[in-house]
Scaffold this active site. Structure first.
Site, PDB file in Angstrom:
ATOM      1  N   CYS A 233     -27.990  36.763 -67.897  1.00  0.00           N
ATOM      2  CA  CYS A 233     -28.405  35.380 -68.109  1.00  0.00           C
ATOM      3  C   CYS A 233     -27.808  34.535 -66.982  1.00  0.00           C
ATOM      4  O   CYS A 233     -27.561  35.044 -65.890  1.00  0.00           O
ATOM      5  CB  CYS A 233     -28.016  34.883 -69.497  1.00  0.00           C
ATOM      6  SG  CYS A 233     -26.236  34.662 -69.749  1.00  0.00           S
ATOM      7  N   ARG A 239     -26.152  33.692 -74.043  1.00  0.00           N
ATOM      8  CA  ARG A 239     -27.264  34.601 -74.297  1.00  0.00           C
ATOM      9  C   ARG A 239     -26.932  36.066 -74.006  1.00  0.00           C
ATOM     10  O   ARG A 239     -27.090  36.929 -74.881  1.00  0.00           O
ATOM     11  CB  ARG A 239     -28.483  34.184 -73.464  1.00  0.00           C
ATOM     12  CG  ARG A 239     -29.223  32.980 -74.008  1.00  0.00           C
ATOM     13  CD  ARG A 239     -30.280  32.499 -73.030  1.00  0.00           C
ATOM     14  NE  ARG A 239     -29.686  31.960 -71.805  1.00  0.00           N
ATOM     15  CZ  ARG A 239     -30.365  31.514 -70.758  1.00  0.00           C
ATOM     16  NH1 ARG A 239     -31.703  31.576 -70.788  1.00  0.00           N
ATOM     17  NH2 ARG A 239     -29.748  31.014 -69.696  1.00  0.00           N
ATOM     18  N   ASP A 343     -32.155  28.846 -72.749  1.00  0.00           N
ATOM     19  CA  ASP A 343     -30.703  28.678 -72.842  1.00  0.00           C
ATOM     20  C   ASP A 343     -30.387  27.666 -73.944  1.00  0.00           C
ATOM     21  O   ASP A 343     -30.856  26.516 -73.887  1.00  0.00           O
ATOM     22  CB  ASP A 343     -30.182  28.171 -71.496  1.00  0.00           C
ATOM     23  CG  ASP A 343     -28.668  28.248 -71.393  1.00  0.00           C
ATOM     24  OD1 ASP A 343     -28.008  28.469 -72.416  1.00  0.00           O
ATOM     25  OD2 ASP A 343     -28.159  28.093 -70.262  1.00  0.00           O
TER      26      ASP A 343
END
Length: 372
Positions: A233, A239, A343
């Site tokens: 990420c 994440r 996100d």
């Protein structure tokens, strides 16, 4: 005429002629001594019961009811004969052959007989009815000899003969071999590992067990066999670390026999940061602990080590390929449909919970098609 040939100072053509003489001797039903990367072996054609009997006599070997191990020229030949039914077993052959490993393939009498038939071995040459031994030497002389033979070769370690050490030929060992009727001795100096092969049992249930450590230890075997999955990420604080934790948990539930290491990294991370509090809480609600996670930056080394890479977004995938373009065949957006995983940074806990749920679903989808 019994011949011992030192291969070290020969030209390529002279060496090939010596190997062809040894192959001719094998086809005549005689025994030869040849090098592998572990120890020297005494070999015969395993299709002929008389040659199998000769090997037993020369080595005084009735180990587990078999005369020796089938020495195959390459891994592809082994896979065509064994036809592994499990991904883990195919991965074992792919990752460890050729190499200093003896594979013990287990099965019922019918299954072993079918494999033996596809190889063309006599009964008892490399099996005891329920277990069949296989080697794929990582040695150029051995590989050329096994190809030139044109028939399945079985071999046992030279040390079983009592003529002398089997990691390097001495004048006494050569004299013992030729005196016992060995037709050809191929001498290429000290073997690379100077140790016995590591023995790995392939279980009927699809797993494996290391029966004895030799040239490579158990940790080295596990490292070669392990699958490495990398999640990517931006900052590696929410994440991708959540994906890492979820993936590890799902793999435990799958009882996957392939050792798998799961890592995560951030395309823009400097490394060393802890996870976001909301990510920790979302994982805690799933029964997973993220408190010890520390972020790491995406690197060429991490990408090179990974068997498969899952990026949260198309942008993260581009970041991976910008660092290592050759990863294109093993790097994907996590969502099989190609959609980004947004996100949740700066958003309420519910966004992290929704992200965690989506990650779990997407990873479960990906793992259904996880390749060996």
């Amino acid at each position: 005429m019994n011949t011992a040939t030192s291969l070290g100072d020969l030209s390529t053509e002279e060496r090939s002629r010596a190997i062809r003489r040894a192959a001719d001797a094998l086809r005549r039903g005689e025994a030869v001594v040849f090098p592998t990367e572990t120890v020297y072996g005494i070999g015969v054609i395993g299709a002929e019961p008389s040659a199998v009997s000769l090997l037993r006599e020369l080595s005084d070997n009735d180990r587990a009811g078999r005369a020796g191990a089938w020495h195959a020229p390459d891994a592809e030949t082994v896979e065509r004969a064994v036809r592994p039914a499990f991904d883990a077993h195919k991965r074992i052959f792919d990752r460890l052959a050729p190499g200093p490993v003896t594979f013990i393939v287990e099965g019922d009498e019918g299954a072993i007989a079918e494999i033996r038939g596809r190889i063309g071995l006599a009964q008892g040459a490399a099996d005891d009815g329920h277990r069949l031994a296989i080697r794929v030497p990582d040695d150029a002389v051995a590989a050329e000899l096994l190809r030139e033979a044109g028939a399945p070769v079985i071999a046992t370690r030279l040390g079983a003969s009592g003529w002398g050490p089997d990691t390097q030929l001495t004048p006494e060992t050569i004299a013992g071999a030729t005196g016992a009727g060995i037709a050809e001795v191929l001498d290429s100096g000290k073997t690379r590992y100077a140790a016995l092969s590591t023995t790995i049992r392939l279980t009927p249930a699809g797993g494996y067990e290391i029966l004895s450590e030799g040239a490579i230890d158990a940790q080295a075997v596990d490292r070669r066999l392990s699958r490495k999955i990398l999640f990517v990420c931006t900052g590696n604080t929410c994440r991708s670390p959540m994906a890492e934790a979820i993936a590890k948990h799902l793999l435990e539930e799958l009882h996957d026999p392939i050792p798998t290491r799961v890592l995560s990294a951030g395309a823009s991370s400097a490394g060393g940061s802890g996870p976001s509090p909301e990510a920790v809480e979302a994982m805690d609600e799933m029964g997973l602990d993220l408190t010890d996670h520390r972020s790491r930056g995406l690197s060429k080394e991490l990408i090179a080590e990974a068997d498969i890479i899952y990026a949260m977004t198309e942008g993260h995938l581009r970041a991976v390929l910008a660092i290592e373009p050759t990863a294109a065949d093993r790097a994907f957006v996590l969502d099989p449909e190609g959609a980004d995983v947004p996100d949740p940074i700066g958003m309420p806990l519910s966004a992290y919970q929704e992200t965690a749920d989506r990650l779990r679903d997407l990873i479960a989808q990906r793992f259904k098609d996880l390749q060996p």
